[in-house]
Write an enzyme that holds these catalytic residues in place. Structure first.
Site, mmCIF file in Angstrom:
data_model
loop_
_atom_site.group_PDB
_atom_site.id
_atom_site.type_symbol
_atom_site.label_atom_id
_atom_site.label_comp_id
_atom_site.label_asym_id
_atom_site.label_seq_id
_atom_site.Cartn_x
_atom_site.Cartn_y
_atom_site.Cartn_z
ATOM 1 N N HIS A 1 0.846 -1.198 0.000
ATOM 2 C CA HIS A 1 0.000 0.000 0.000
ATOM 3 C C HIS A 1 0.881 1.248 0.000
ATOM 4 O O HIS A 1 1.964 1.257 0.600
ATOM 5 C CB HIS A 1 -0.918 0.001 1.224
ATOM 6 C CG HIS A 1 -1.964 1.069 1.131
ATOM 7 N ND1 HIS A 1 -1.705 2.374 1.485
ATOM 8 C CD2 HIS A 1 -3.242 1.043 0.682
ATOM 9 C CE1 HIS A 1 -2.793 3.103 1.262
ATOM 10 N NE2 HIS A 1 -3.735 2.320 0.776
ATOM 11 N N GLU B 1 -4.183 2.105 -6.993
ATOM 12 C CA GLU B 1 -4.541 3.160 -6.055
ATOM 13 C C GLU B 1 -3.615 4.355 -6.281
ATOM 14 O O GLU B 1 -2.519 4.422 -5.681
ATOM 15 C CB GLU B 1 -4.396 2.657 -4.620
ATOM 16 C CG GLU B 1 -5.306 1.486 -4.300
ATOM 17 C CD GLU B 1 -5.668 1.421 -2.830
ATOM 18 O OE1 GLU B 1 -6.788 0.997 -2.532
ATOM 19 O OE2 GLU B 1 -4.850 1.802 -1.979
HETATM 20 P P1 13P Z 1 -9.792 5.865 0.871
HETATM 21 O O1 13P Z 1 -10.931 5.120 0.185
HETATM 22 O O2 13P Z 1 -10.106 6.269 2.254
HETATM 23 O O3 13P Z 1 -9.302 6.998 0.007
HETATM 24 O O4 13P Z 1 -8.587 4.834 0.986
HETATM 25 C C1 13P Z 1 -8.288 4.011 -0.103
HETATM 26 C C2 13P Z 1 -7.282 3.036 0.279
HETATM 27 O O5 13P Z 1 -6.143 3.372 0.557
HETATM 28 C C3 13P Z 1 -7.690 1.619 0.342
HETATM 29 O O6 13P Z 1 -6.594 0.820 0.560
#
Ligand code: 13P
Length: 258
Positions: free
Chosen positions: A108, A178
């Site tokens: 992440h 992401e």
């Molecule tokens: P948010 O949906 O709070 O922006 O976070 C996304 C995330 O990092 C999921 O791993």
């Protein structure tokens, strides 16, 4: 689409869509129990694979209510690449598996930014997860500067290539796109057209493995994001930390993709 993985619930065939949440560093055991209890009797759509990733402290509690083999996969937010040893503060893949995790989130952007998670370590953790039969969920994404410089596809493709280095073609791995600039309270939600090209590149480099999208996903933008070609699911933070909202997001994903 690739099979979702041996860690996934065995219903009729591999999942065709995914909805998941990481709680990051939130929730007490009581809160974890309340959330998980609310999911126990949900009639999930066929083909939809829900997953919940609690903090390490709550994995066992969540897995008591959502046990391995049931319809909801439980995951861990991170684990060390070694099976055991003098790594104070760390937890290993066998330990999170023992607690009930069947999925392992890896790489992440918060870990890459704050805890020295390199592409090399991500790859070691993917190998460790697969060695123990957990389904790796590898997070990739460019930051705002890299996007502004026009290098998002190159950055993300390199992250995926590194994560999968030496991983057999048949190995089941989930890939979550992401973009760093879209994550969290200070993030800017992405528009579908912002992500389409990078998603397509992940599908190509990942050889058709499932691709999830994450970063400020919410009830009001989920439909547009799940509809992007190549997106097989949504990976949600804040907007899914209430169980009713998680179920509502699951319904959106199921309607659009199963
Ligand atoms: P948010 O949906 O709070 O922006 O976070 C996304 C995330 O990092 C999921 O791993």
């Amino acid at each position: 689409m690739a099979d979702g993985g041996s860690g996934a619930a065995s219903r009729s065939g591999p999942p065709t869509a995914w909805i998941g949440t990481s709680w990051k560093m939130t929730k007490t055991l009581a809160q974890a129990r309340a959330f998980s209890g609310a999911l126990v009797d949900v009639p999930w759509a066929a083909g939809l694979q829900p997953f919940v990733i609690p903090p390490a402290t709550a994995i066992a509690t969540v897995a008591e209510l959502l046990p391995p083999g049931g319809p909801v996969l439980v995951g861990a937010q991170d684990a060390h690449w070694e099976d055991e040893g003098p790594w104070t503060g760390e937890v290993s893949v066998p330990q999170v598996k023992d607690a009930g995790a069947r999925l392992l989130e890896i790489g992440h952007s918060e870990r890459r930014a704050h805890f020295g998670e390199t592409d090399e370590r991500v790859n070691l953790k993917v190998q460790a997860a697969l060695r123990h039969g957990l389904l790796p969920l590898v997070c990739v994404g460019e930051d705002a500067g890299q996007r502004a410089a026009g290098s998002a596809v190159d950055v993300v493709s390199a992250q995926v290539r590194a994560a999968l280095d030496g991983v057999p073609d048949h190995a089941q791995v989930l890939l979550a796109y992401e973009p760093v600039w879209a994550i969290g309270a200070s993030g800017t939600p992405a528009e579908p057209e912002d992500i389409a090209e990078v998603v397509a590149s992940i599908v190509a480099v990942g050889q058709g493995r499932p691709v999830l999208y994450g970063g400020s996903v919410a009830l009001d933008n989920a439909t547009g994001l799940i509809d992007v070609a190549g997106v097989d699911g949504l990976f949600v933070g804040r907007a899914a930390w209430d169980a009713a909202d998680f179920v509502a997001l699951a319904e959106i994903v199921a309607q659009r993709s199963t």
